[in-house]
Design an enzyme around this catalytic site. Structure first.
Site, PDB file in Angstrom:
ATOM      1  N   HIS A  62       1.255  -1.274   0.029  1.00 28.31           N
ATOM      2  CA  HIS A  62       0.020   0.371  -0.060  1.00 28.31           C
ATOM      3  C   HIS A  62       0.532   1.464   0.098  1.00 28.31           C
ATOM      4  O   HIS A  62       2.152   1.226   0.167  1.00 28.31           O
ATOM      5  CB  HIS A  62      -0.950  -0.427   1.495  1.00 28.31           C
ATOM      6  CG  HIS A  62      -2.080  -1.636   1.213  1.00 28.31           C
ATOM      7  ND1 HIS A  62      -1.795  -1.723   2.248  1.00 28.31           N
ATOM      8  CD2 HIS A  62      -2.241  -1.482   0.456  1.00 28.31           C
ATOM      9  CE1 HIS A  62      -2.921  -2.684   2.446  1.00 28.31           C
ATOM     10  NE2 HIS A  62      -2.782  -3.192   1.353  1.00 28.31           N
ATOM     11  N   LYS A  72       5.641   6.143   7.637  1.00 28.63           N
ATOM     12  CA  LYS A  72       5.319   4.421   8.698  1.00 28.63           C
ATOM     13  C   LYS A  72       5.929   4.565   9.249  1.00 28.63           C
ATOM     14  O   LYS A  72       7.443   4.493   9.530  1.00 28.63           O
ATOM     15  CB  LYS A  72       4.054   3.871   7.825  1.00 28.63           C
ATOM     16  CG  LYS A  72       3.566   4.317   7.212  1.00 28.63           C
ATOM     17  CD  LYS A  72       2.550   3.046   6.216  1.00 28.63           C
ATOM     18  CE  LYS A  72       1.472   3.109   5.285  1.00 28.63           C
ATOM     19  NZ  LYS A  72       0.411   2.124   4.952  1.00 28.63           N
ATOM     20  N   TYR A 132       1.176   1.289  13.431  1.00 32.44           N
ATOM     21  CA  TYR A 132       1.216   2.093  12.717  1.00 32.44           C
ATOM     22  C   TYR A 132       1.116   3.726  12.320  1.00 32.44           C
ATOM     23  O   TYR A 132       0.643   4.088  12.766  1.00 32.44           O
ATOM     24  CB  TYR A 132       1.147   1.853  10.823  1.00 32.44           C
ATOM     25  CG  TYR A 132       0.325   0.702  10.568  1.00 32.44           C
ATOM     26  CD1 TYR A 132       0.786   0.156   9.451  1.00 32.44           C
ATOM     27  CD2 TYR A 132      -0.939  -0.718  11.021  1.00 32.44           C
ATOM     28  CE1 TYR A 132      -0.135  -1.241   8.719  1.00 32.44           C
ATOM     29  CE2 TYR A 132      -1.580  -1.660  11.015  1.00 32.44           C
ATOM     30  CZ  TYR A 132      -0.538  -1.933   9.606  1.00 32.44           C
ATOM     31  OH  TYR A 132      -0.956  -2.945   9.193  1.00 32.44           O
ATOM     32  N   ASP A 170      -7.022  -6.665  -1.786  1.00 32.84           N
ATOM     33  CA  ASP A 170      -5.648  -6.928  -1.872  1.00 32.84           C
ATOM     34  C   ASP A 170      -5.274  -8.094  -3.339  1.00 32.84           C
ATOM     35  O   ASP A 170      -3.913  -7.812  -3.507  1.00 32.84           O
ATOM     36  CB  ASP A 170      -4.090  -7.339  -0.900  1.00 32.84           C
ATOM     37  CG  ASP A 170      -4.313  -5.698  -0.417  1.00 32.84           C
ATOM     38  OD1 ASP A 170      -4.288  -4.548  -0.420  1.00 32.84           O
ATOM     39  OD2 ASP A 170      -4.139  -6.100   1.746  1.00 32.84           O
TER      40      ASP A 170
END
Length: 191
Positions: A62, A72, A132, A170
């Site tokens: 992603h 991140k 995250y 996904d």
């Protein structure tokens, strides 16, 4: 905290200091001032996310396009994952190269993934609790994803396509050939 450079410039492993005794341990999982001083990266994290996934789950790869590109910091507080960052900055000397790091509840490591990279992971053991920190808010309109096993990336996930558990979303991620927009190595996405 200790910062460990990886093979790709800008991607760092973070090891927090643990203070252990007969009761267990304490660690400061993130300190903005120390992070800036040790990395030279001047960004603010504005959103924390958490996922829980079982063994064999693959999430990714992603990313969000500008103006919503995200850095991140990823950590796994329970279980074990192989975390992956892929350089998708056209013109970069490491374009389409990846860094893979084992993150677990035992090793307390974290991975910093800068803007201009795609991110994903596979759960290697247990129910993985993954956290995250993101320096930009989730923006569905700029969200993109690359198919986890795109042959151009040549990532060794340690799992076959038949064993991998993916969301419907996904499973339908784009291949690199299908993506018309990536990042440009010569653009400062923190400016």
């Amino acid at each position: 905290m200790k910062i460990i450079k990886t093979e790709i410039e800008g991607v760092f492993i973070i090891e927090p200091h643990l203070f252990e005794d007969e009761r267990g341990y304490f660690c400061e999982s993130f300190n903005e001032e120390h992070f800036r001083k040790l990395t030279g990266i001047n960004t603010r994290f504005v959103q924390d996310n958490e996922s829980c996934s079982t063994t064999g789950v693959v999430r990714g790869l992603h990313f969000q396009l500008p103006p919503s590109a995200q850095s991140k910091i990823v950590r796994c507080s329970q279980g074990e994952i192989m975390d992956v960052a892929v350089d998708i900055r056209r013109g970069s000397p490491t374009f389409l190269k990846s860094v893979s790091v084992i993150l677990s509840g035992e090793n307390h490591r974290q991975l910093f993934i800068p803007r201009g990279f795609a991110h994903g992971f596979v759960v290697r053991r247990g129910d993985a609790l993954v956290h995250y920190k993101c320096d930009n808010l989730y923006a569905p309109s700029t969200e993109r994803a690359i198919l986890w096993n795109d042959s151009q990336l040549n990532i060794n996930w340690g799992i076959s396509a038949e064993q991998a558990i993916l969301s419907k979303k996904d499973l339908n991620n784009s291949t690199l050939e299908e993506l018309d927009t990536l990042f440009d190595y010569n653009v400062d996405y923190y400016a």
